[in-house]
Structures are given as C-alpha cells and as structure tokens.
Design a protein around this motif. Structure first.
Motif, short mmCIF file in Angstrom:
data_model
loop_
_atom_site.label_atom_id
_atom_site.label_comp_id
_atom_site.label_asym_id
_atom_site.label_seq_id
_atom_site.Cartn_x
_atom_site.Cartn_y
_atom_site.Cartn_z
N ASP A 16 -25.57 -35.47 -17.58
CA ASP A 16 -26.94 -35.41 -17.06
C ASP A 16 -27.65 -36.74 -17.32
OD1 ASP A 16 -29.21 -34.38 -15.91
OD2 ASP A 16 -29.88 -33.33 -17.71
N GLU A 17 -28.52 -37.13 -16.42
CA GLU A 17 -29.23 -38.41 -16.51
C GLU A 17 -28.23 -39.54 -16.73
OE1 GLU A 17 -32.20 -38.46 -15.69
OE2 GLU A 17 -33.03 -36.47 -16.11
N ALA A 18 -27.20 -39.56 -15.88
CA ALA A 18 -26.09 -40.50 -16.06
C ALA A 18 -26.52 -41.94 -15.93
CB ALA A 18 -25.00 -40.18 -15.04
N GLN A 19 -27.64 -42.19 -15.26
CA GLN A 19 -28.05 -43.58 -15.04
C GLN A 19 -28.44 -44.27 -16.34
OE1 GLN A 19 -29.94 -40.95 -14.14
NE2 GLN A 19 -31.73 -41.18 -15.45
N ASP A 20 -28.66 -43.52 -17.42
CA ASP A 20 -29.11 -44.11 -18.68
C ASP A 20 -27.97 -44.41 -19.64
OD1 ASP A 20 -31.77 -44.40 -18.17
OD2 ASP A 20 -32.33 -42.45 -18.97
N LEU A 21 -26.76 -44.02 -19.33
CA LEU A 21 -25.66 -44.26 -20.25
C LEU A 21 -25.32 -45.75 -20.29
CD1 LEU A 21 -25.37 -41.16 -20.16
CD2 LEU A 21 -22.89 -41.50 -20.24
N THR A 22 -25.17 -46.28 -21.49
CA THR A 22 -24.74 -47.67 -21.66
C THR A 22 -23.23 -47.75 -21.48
OG1 THR A 22 -24.28 -47.50 -24.02
CG2 THR A 22 -26.58 -47.91 -23.38
N PRO A 23 -22.69 -48.94 -21.31
CA PRO A 23 -21.23 -49.06 -21.21
C PRO A 23 -20.50 -48.44 -22.39
CG PRO A 23 -22.25 -51.08 -20.46
CD PRO A 23 -23.36 -50.23 -20.99
N LEU A 24 -21.00 -48.65 -23.62
CA LEU A 24 -20.33 -48.06 -24.79
C LEU A 24 -20.42 -46.54 -24.77
CD1 LEU A 24 -18.92 -49.35 -27.36
CD2 LEU A 24 -20.01 -50.92 -25.78
N GLN A 25 -21.54 -46.00 -24.28
CA GLN A 25 -21.67 -44.54 -24.20
C GLN A 25 -20.76 -43.96 -23.13
OE1 GLN A 25 -25.91 -44.36 -23.66
NE2 GLN A 25 -26.34 -44.33 -25.86
N TRP A 26 -20.58 -44.68 -22.02
CA TRP A 26 -19.63 -44.21 -21.01
C TRP A 26 -18.21 -44.13 -21.59
CZ3 TRP A 26 -20.09 -41.37 -17.07
CH2 TRP A 26 -21.21 -41.43 -16.24
N ARG A 27 -17.86 -45.10 -22.42
CA ARG A 27 -16.54 -45.07 -23.05
C ARG A 27 -16.42 -43.86 -23.98
NH1 ARG A 27 -13.48 -49.78 -23.00
NH2 ARG A 27 -12.67 -49.36 -25.09
N MET A 28 -17.49 -43.57 -24.71
CA MET A 28 -17.48 -42.43 -25.63
C MET A 28 -17.32 -41.12 -24.87
SD MET A 28 -20.37 -41.39 -28.50
CE MET A 28 -21.73 -41.39 -27.31
N VAL A 29 -18.09 -40.95 -23.80
CA VAL A 29 -17.99 -39.71 -23.01
C VAL A 29 -16.64 -39.63 -22.31
CG1 VAL A 29 -19.01 -38.42 -21.10
CG2 VAL A 29 -20.49 -39.60 -22.72
N GLY A 30 -16.16 -40.76 -21.81
CA GLY A 30 -14.89 -40.78 -21.09
C GLY A 30 -13.73 -40.28 -21.93
N ARG A 31 -13.77 -40.54 -23.24
CA ARG A 31 -12.68 -40.07 -24.12
C ARG A 31 -12.63 -38.55 -24.20
NH1 ARG A 31 -15.03 -44.26 -27.47
NH2 ARG A 31 -13.86 -46.17 -27.06
N ARG A 32 -13.73 -37.89 -23.90
CA ARG A 32 -13.77 -36.44 -24.00
C ARG A 32 -13.43 -35.76 -22.67
NH1 ARG A 32 -16.08 -39.13 -27.65
NH2 ARG A 32 -16.51 -38.25 -29.70
N GLY A 33 -13.16 -36.57 -21.66
CA GLY A 33 -12.83 -35.99 -20.36
C GLY A 33 -11.64 -36.65 -19.71
N ARG A 34 -10.66 -37.05 -20.51
CA ARG A 34 -9.50 -37.75 -19.95
C ARG A 34 -8.77 -36.91 -18.90
NH1 ARG A 34 -8.96 -39.56 -25.47
NH2 ARG A 34 -9.12 -41.84 -25.61
N HIS A 35 -8.71 -35.60 -19.13
CA HIS A 35 -7.99 -34.72 -18.22
C HIS A 35 -8.93 -33.74 -17.51
CE1 HIS A 35 -4.48 -36.32 -20.21
NE2 HIS A 35 -4.93 -35.89 -21.38
N ALA A 36 -10.22 -34.06 -17.51
CA ALA A 36 -11.23 -33.14 -17.00
C ALA A 36 -11.58 -33.43 -15.55
CB ALA A 36 -12.49 -33.22 -17.87
N THR A 37 -12.20 -32.44 -14.91
CA THR A 37 -12.96 -32.70 -13.70
C THR A 37 -14.39 -33.00 -14.14
OG1 THR A 37 -13.32 -30.31 -13.48
CG2 THR A 37 -11.53 -31.28 -12.22
N TRP A 38 -15.18 -33.63 -13.26
CA TRP A 38 -16.48 -34.16 -13.68
C TRP A 38 -17.58 -33.77 -12.69
CZ3 TRP A 38 -17.48 -38.03 -17.64
CH2 TRP A 38 -16.35 -38.39 -18.38
N THR A 39 -18.78 -33.61 -13.22
CA THR A 39 -20.00 -33.58 -12.42
C THR A 39 -20.95 -34.60 -13.04
OG1 THR A 39 -19.75 -31.24 -11.86
CG2 THR A 39 -21.94 -32.21 -11.59
N VAL A 40 -21.36 -35.60 -12.27
CA VAL A 40 -22.18 -36.70 -12.77
C VAL A 40 -23.51 -36.66 -12.03
CG1 VAL A 40 -22.34 -39.18 -13.11
CG2 VAL A 40 -20.12 -38.04 -13.29
#
Length: 806
Positions: free
Chosen positions: A562-586
C-alpha cells in the motif's frame, strides 16, 4: 387546481413514499431475523462439535489427539466467525431478471450474468426471477438455499459491477443499513427504470436515490471502515482481478486504494484458500495507517491469514520509534547504501581488538601464523560470495590449512598420501579441541549481528572508508550523526529507514551459527515414540524464539504493498525478500510520493517484482474529498507534477476551504525557537487550537491537524484537552488517513519552506517531493478544510498563502 391542492398532493406523495420506506424496511428486518435464527442454529452446531472434540481427547491415543485438535481448530474458527456481530452484517440486495442459463453455483445462486432473451416481455413488463441478499458471510438455510451471499462470491459481483449502462440481470440494487440485528433503513437504485418489474405479483418499489452519497457522508472515526456496501465498479474490478503475476493499481487521493487492497486480500483468500495458506502480507507505510486499517479484515470475515505490517515493523523483534529528517532519509534509503553495507559487513570483522598472531601446539611443537599470513587467509576467505557469518567454517578450514602447511607435516608425509590424510585428520581434530585455536577463531572471525554493524556506521572516519566513492562527505556526516543514538551493540531507537538497513545487513551477514543444544530425554518419547503433540491453543499462543536471534516469516504467498510510491530503494529490497515466490498487488499514486529520486525507486521496484507479467488498473473517482477541496489540492498537483490528471470528485458540499493567517503585526508567529517546542500560548498555536475547536463543533467525527514533521510535538500540545476526536500528526504520517475536517498548518513548511518560484521545472530536487507531501495533506478531509498560514507562507490580506494563490 389551487395552491392548497398542490400542497396536499405533495404531502400525500411524501406520506406514500414514507409508507413504502417503512414497509420495505420491515421486509428486510424479517429477512434479517431469519438470517440470525439460522446463525444461532449454526452456532449451536459449532458448540456441539467443540464438546464432541473434547470427549475425543479423553481417548488418549495419538490418533485421537490429532483428530481432536484438528476438529477443535476448525470448530473454533467457525464459532468465532459466527459469534461476531458486525455493523452492516447484511448490507445489500439485488433483484434479478431470469438468466440465460439455469446453472447454480456453490453458494446456491444462479451463475448467469446476462438476462434471458424472453426475460422482458414485449410490453416492457418483467418478473423478478431471483433475489439475492449480500453480506459479510454466506449463510444457507436448512435446505441449502442462500439466505445471504458472501460479498466475495461470484454471484455477488453484480451488486458492485452493475450500472445503468450495463445492468445485466439487475433491475434493482438495494443498500441495507443495519446495526447489529436491527435494520435502520434502505436505499434503492433502479438500474432498469424502463422495465415494469413485479415481485410476488406486486410492482417493484424503489426507496431513496442516494445510497452511495449517504455512505460517503458518514462521519469518520479513528478506524477505517470496510467499503463492501459501497464498492463501485472500477474498485470491484480490481478486487476480483485474477491473482497471477503482478496487479498494479494507481489512483489519486480518495479513490479507495487502501480499502481496495484490504478487500482484495479477503477476496483472494475466499477464492483460493489453499493457494494462499502460505499467508498474505499487507505492507503499510506507517503504524498509524496499520492501526487505522487493521479492523477491516475481521469485519470482512477474514482473520489470521493476513499480516498487516508497517515498514518499520517488518522485521520481527524490531519496531521503529525514531524519526529521520528528510536529508538523512534520502541517504539511508538510497540504493547506494547497498554497496556501503556490503563493505561494512566485511569491514566489521576488524572491529574491536583483532588478534594479529595465532600460536598453537601441534605434534609437540609450536606453530605460529603472523599478521601478514593472517591477512592473506582473510583475503582468501572473503574472496567468496557467501554471507559473512556463513564464511566462518571456510575461515576455520583455511586457518587449519595454513597451520598444517606451516607445521611441515605435509612435506614429511608427502610420500604416503593415505598416511598424510590420516595424520591431517588427527591434526584438525586436535586443534579443534585446543582452547587457543577456538578462542582465536572467535576473536578473529566473530559472529556479527546486524545491530552491531549498523552501530559501527556511527564512526565517521570508519564510515568514510566504507562509503568511499559511493557517498559524498556531507552525506557521510549526516548518516554517522544519525546513528550515534545507538549503543556499541546497536541497542537504541531505530527509524523506519534503519529497519531497512538492518534487513539488508541480515542478508549480507547471514544467520549466526546454531549453538549445539543438549536435548533432554522425555519419558513420553520413550513410551510412545511420539516426539511432540501440540494443540490449537499451543500454536496460537506467543511464538517462542531464541532471544539472541531475530526471526520472522520471510516467504508469503501474496504481497500487497500500500502507498507503494513512498517506498525507498532499500525498502523495496526488504519487501521483495518476503515475496520471492509470491503474486503481488501494488497500490499507489506517483503524485503522492515523498521520495525524491523516483527513477531510483522505480528500478528497485522492478527488481523486487522481477520479470512477472504486469496487469495495470487505474482508479479515477475521488470519493473522499468534496469538489471544493479537490479543486484547491489540484492547484498544488499542477505545480508538483505538471500535466498529471487528478481524480474526479463526485460530490459538492458548498463548503469552500477556509483560510486563516496567524501573523502578528511584526510578521512573527510567536513560535519558541528552532526546536519547535512551543508553550501553547503563541499566536500560531492559539489560532490552530481555535480552528480545531470550531471544526469539532461543526462535524460529528474526527479533526486532523497536519503539520510539518518538526512541529508534531508542538501541535500535540496545542490540542491538549480537546479530546480524542482531535488528532495532531506530521505530514508524512498522514498518508492513507482521512478525517471529517482537516487543519493544514503552514503549507510552506510542509512543502519544505520553498516558494512557488523554486518549485518550477529544473528547480531543487526536494521541491517536487515537498509539494507532493503538501498535496497529500490537502486531501485528507471528507467535509471541511482550514489552512492556517504563518509568515513563511506569505499570506495575502485574505489569509491565502503564496503557494495557493491563482
């Protein structure tokens, strides 16, 4: 006909309409009573299952215990759902024409969407063939006929999707307002007004004409309500979109992005519970937004399978409580920090007193490695790509290799390889038991923790070495100073950006080596061979973990950002590790982004989402703000993002935004010092408090006072004693929230204190981000907006600040 006759006829029509409303309300009450009687029957059935399961547990065999536990777990969930009486449990109804097909779905309703060819007679008359009531949970009667259709079921989709342009089978859509077991009223929309439809031999009546507007006008509290009763077609399309790959949703303020994201989580679980048994993670930007939204999912009939986490609490055992100024946040969030942290993770091995000499006794003689030899071994170890803690076994092996070579034993036994291998094995085993060797290894290659390495960045000289050619000198100073609040071991308050740094370090360091633990024999294991029997209560209790190891779930089946426009590059990396095999809604809105380098963030987002196909939706209708407020906010949007199209506001209230200037004769606002700690009696504070009091008297719900981040503490003092309905919050905390009325304090301060001339294209990079933050602040109100200007706003005689003048 006289005037009195006209009045009498109008009164008669009003009385008839009121009579129809009361009659239709009573009919819905009768249906709701039947629903609750059936729910009570289901509750008794669930209680019986619980009692029966308890008796099974008395048998005592492992099979009976496992069966009992599974039954208790299922019955407990069912009973909990049935015992929850939510406001608007039953909230909708659709009356449908006969369909093209006669197939029934699993919920007992017909699956056809389009009407049959002969559903409407040549004279324009038609019979209602099916009536469906829509609610939070599906309820079938004893004959398995639907009393209530779950809002997520395919049969309920026409309640949200049907419009006068594409009505499908829907003749009448009804919104039912209820509280607990009582129906309060109904509002109808006729989607096929040209048809003379009959139900049970009576012409289909219509009550009211403003179901959506009534829902939008309700007072706001401090918790988000679900929108199941007022979901519109474009929102429903997103909620029910297939989950494969990545679903991207953009929409401006008030388009319902957050609510749509939460309803989508509930819908995905309903549609494919087995697939999403791995859990759904909803990532929110702030704890305020988490607390605002966390009650929605239980009210939708879903609980336990969805984790709603703020970015600052995404790592278990860590909770962000500190705040970084924007210049510091820009450094910590940048993708350049990945390189800095990679050097830090390896350089931290040199922290403290690192031994420069290794001496051991082997084969009765002393063997020694000097500083140069140890540096060569370390370089060889670090030539690998494994996480630093996981290199420790490699470091041990290469140290033993160096000692073996230094001892000369390899040369002495070179003529007999088999004997040499046997001697080498004994050599390694002897040294592994030598205290001198193990103590040296612990000191020379210590197990590093992310907190300790993060704290090491507070040393400016050390950080400058690690950040060479990646950060500028000023950035190094800002970063080092911000981390001085941490102790040597990393204890202390963390910011949301620190949490992302910690997560990156955890990846670079790897987990510490598991300590061998002595397992005590359990007599039950010896007697039964059963290692462990747990109950549902055991598993639902507090999680047990080693106090020295931070663990959390790191692999979800679906991730919603949610509010994906505010994620920093480091935060995107953090979230990405939790969805390596996931489907996504951004879900997000570029126009509300507070991050300055949008290209850098877009690259990190693309890396996190990988090569998955994208499906894109856009929400275009602003349901939150009246047009009078939206038009003012759109002026700021035009400055922040020229050429962008704002969402269209759907209602007008006649209440224009109010402007107030808090400027004394000398041009001062009376604020006490640069630290923003006012005494509650200065001119700006008195003005803000007076406006908050006025708005509290004019609205039934909440009043939000939005200030620049540095004024948060001061603003809370201004509102002291006004009660829970008045809330002070910083501009970066306001994202996703809404209030009946909003006071926006000093727009120039929120927009980083820059004038309109500095916000032109090609101006300072921070200017666009600051204006986007102001745009967010101006779009929080559902009814009334007041802007209070200080001297930096350069208000005119009417109190309108320089930024907002035409």
């Amino acid at each position: 006909m006289g005037a009195q006759d006209t009045v009498d006829r109008a009164d008669g029509r009003a009385a008839d309409a009121e009579g129809v409303r009361e009659r239709e309300t009573r009919r819905e009450q009768t249906h709701l009573d039947a629903v609750y009687r059936r729910l009570e029957e289901k509750i008794h059935e669930a209680e019986f299952l619980m009692d029966d399961a308890a008796k099974r547990g008395q048998v005592g065999t492992p099979g009976a215990l496992a069966e009992r536990d599974a039954q208790v777990f299922r019955a407990g969930i069912h009973l909990n759902r049935l015992n929850s009486e939510f406001e608007d449990f039953l909230f909708g109804r659709i009356d449908l024409l006969d369909g093209k097909t006669g197939e029934r779905g699993p919920d007992g309703a017909y699956t056809s969407v389009e009407p049959a060819d002969d559903a409407v007679r040549p004279d324009g008359g038609a019979d209602i063939a099916e009536t469906l009531h829509i609610g939070r949970l599906g309820v079938l009667d004893a004959d398995y006929a639907p009393l209530v259709i779950d809002w997520r079921a395919p049969a309920a989709a026409p309640f949200y999707r049907a419009t006068p342009v594409t009505p499908g089978r829907v003749v009448r859509r009804r919104v039912i307002r209820s509280k607990g077991r009582r129906v309060l009223g109904v509002e109808d929309d006729l989607l096929r007004p040209e048809i003379r439809a009959t139900l049970d031999g009576e012409e289909l009546p219509a009550v009211g004409d403003g179901a959506l507007m009534a829902a939008l006008g309700r007072a706001r509290g401090h918790a988000m309500r679900d929108i199941v009763a007022s979901i519109q077609a474009e929102q429903d399309e997103v909620i029910r979109a297939p989950a494969a790959s990545v679903t991207e949703v953009e929409g401006g303020p008030g388009t319902g992005k957050t609510a749509v994201a939460l309803h989508r989580a509930a819908y995905l679980l309903y549609r494919d519970r087995r697939r999403y048994a791995g859990g759904i993670l909803v990532v929110s930007p702030t704890p305020l937004l988490v607390s605002y939204t966390e009650g929605v999912l239980p009210s939708l009939g879903e609980e336990g399978q969805v984790a709603i986490r703020a970015l600052g609490s995404l790592v278990d055992g860590v909770e962000a409580s500190a705040y970084d100024d924007q210049p510091v946040a820009r450094v910590k969030g940048s993708a350049r920090m990945v390189g800095v942290l990679r050097r830090a993770a390896r350089g931290a091995l040199e922290l403290g007193e690192v031994p420069q000499r290794l001496r051991v006794v082997a084969f009765g003689s002393r063997v020694e490695l000097g500083a140069d030899e140890l540096r060569a071994v370390r370089r060889q170890v670090l030539g690998g790509t494994a996480p630093v803690n996981l290199m420790r076994p490699r470091a041990r092996r290469l140290l033993l290799d160096a000692l073996w070579e230094k001892s000369g034993a390899a040369r002495r036994h070179a003529h007999d390889p088999e004997l040499a291998a046997e001697v080498r094995q004994g050599f390694d085993e002897d040294l592994d038991e030598e205290t001198d060797f193990t103590d040296f290894l612990d000191a020379w290659w210590p197990e590093l923790t992310p907190r300790r390495v993060l704290a090491a960045l507070a040393d400016e000289k050390r950080l400058a070495r690690w950040a060479r050619r990646m950060l500028r000198g000023g950035e190094v100073r800002l970063l080092a100073r911000s981390l001085r609040r941490l102790g040597v071991d990393g204890t202390g308050p963390l910011s949301v950006h620190d949490v992302a740094l910690l997560d990156e370090l955890r990846q670079l360091l790897g987990p510490p080596a598991a300590r061998p633990r002595r397992q005590e024999d359990d007599p039950l294991d010896q007697l039964t061979g059963l290692e462990e029997v747990t109950t549902a209560a055991d598993r639902s209790g507090p999680r047990r973990r080693r106090p020295d190891v931070e663990e959390e779930r790191r692999d979800y089946a679906h991730v919603i950002v949610d509010e994906a426009q505010d994620l920093t590059p480091l935060q995107w990396r953090m979230v990405g590790r939790r969805g390596r095999h996931a489907t996504w809604t951004v879900v997000g809105d570029p126009a509300q982004s507070s991050w300055t380098d949008t290209d850098e963030a877009a690259a990190a987002r693309a890396e996190a989402l990988g090569g998955r196909p994208r499906r894109r939706f856009e929400l275009t209708v602003n349901y939150r703000n009246p047009a009078e407020i939206a038009e003012l906010a759109d002026r700021v949007l035009a400055l922040a993002m020229p050429g962008s199209t704002p969402p269209e506001a759907v209602r007008r209230t006649g209440l224009v935004p109010r402007f107030v200037a808090a400027v004394g004769a000398d041009g001062a606002d009376g604020a006490d010092g640069a630290d923003g700690e006012g005494n509650g009696e200065d001119l700006l504070g008195r003005t803000v408090r007076a406006e908050a009091e006025r708005l509290l008297a004019e609205v039934d719900g909440t009043v939000g006072v939005v200030v620049a981040m540095g004024r948060r503490t001061q603003a809370r003092q201004w509102l002291a004693g006004l009660g829970d309905r008045a809330v002070a919050l910083g501009s970066l905390e306001a994202k996703g929230l809404e209030y009946d009325a909003t006071v926006v304090v000093s727009p120039a301060e929120i927009a980083e204190g820059l004038s309109p001339r500095e916000f032109t294209e090609g101006g300072p990079g921070a200017g666009g981000a600051g204006l986007r933050v102001l745009y967010v602040a101006l779009t929080r109100a559902t009814q009334r907006l007041t802007l209070v200007s200080g001297p930096r706003d350069l208000p005119d005689a009417d109190g309108v600040p320089d930024l907002l003048r035409d």
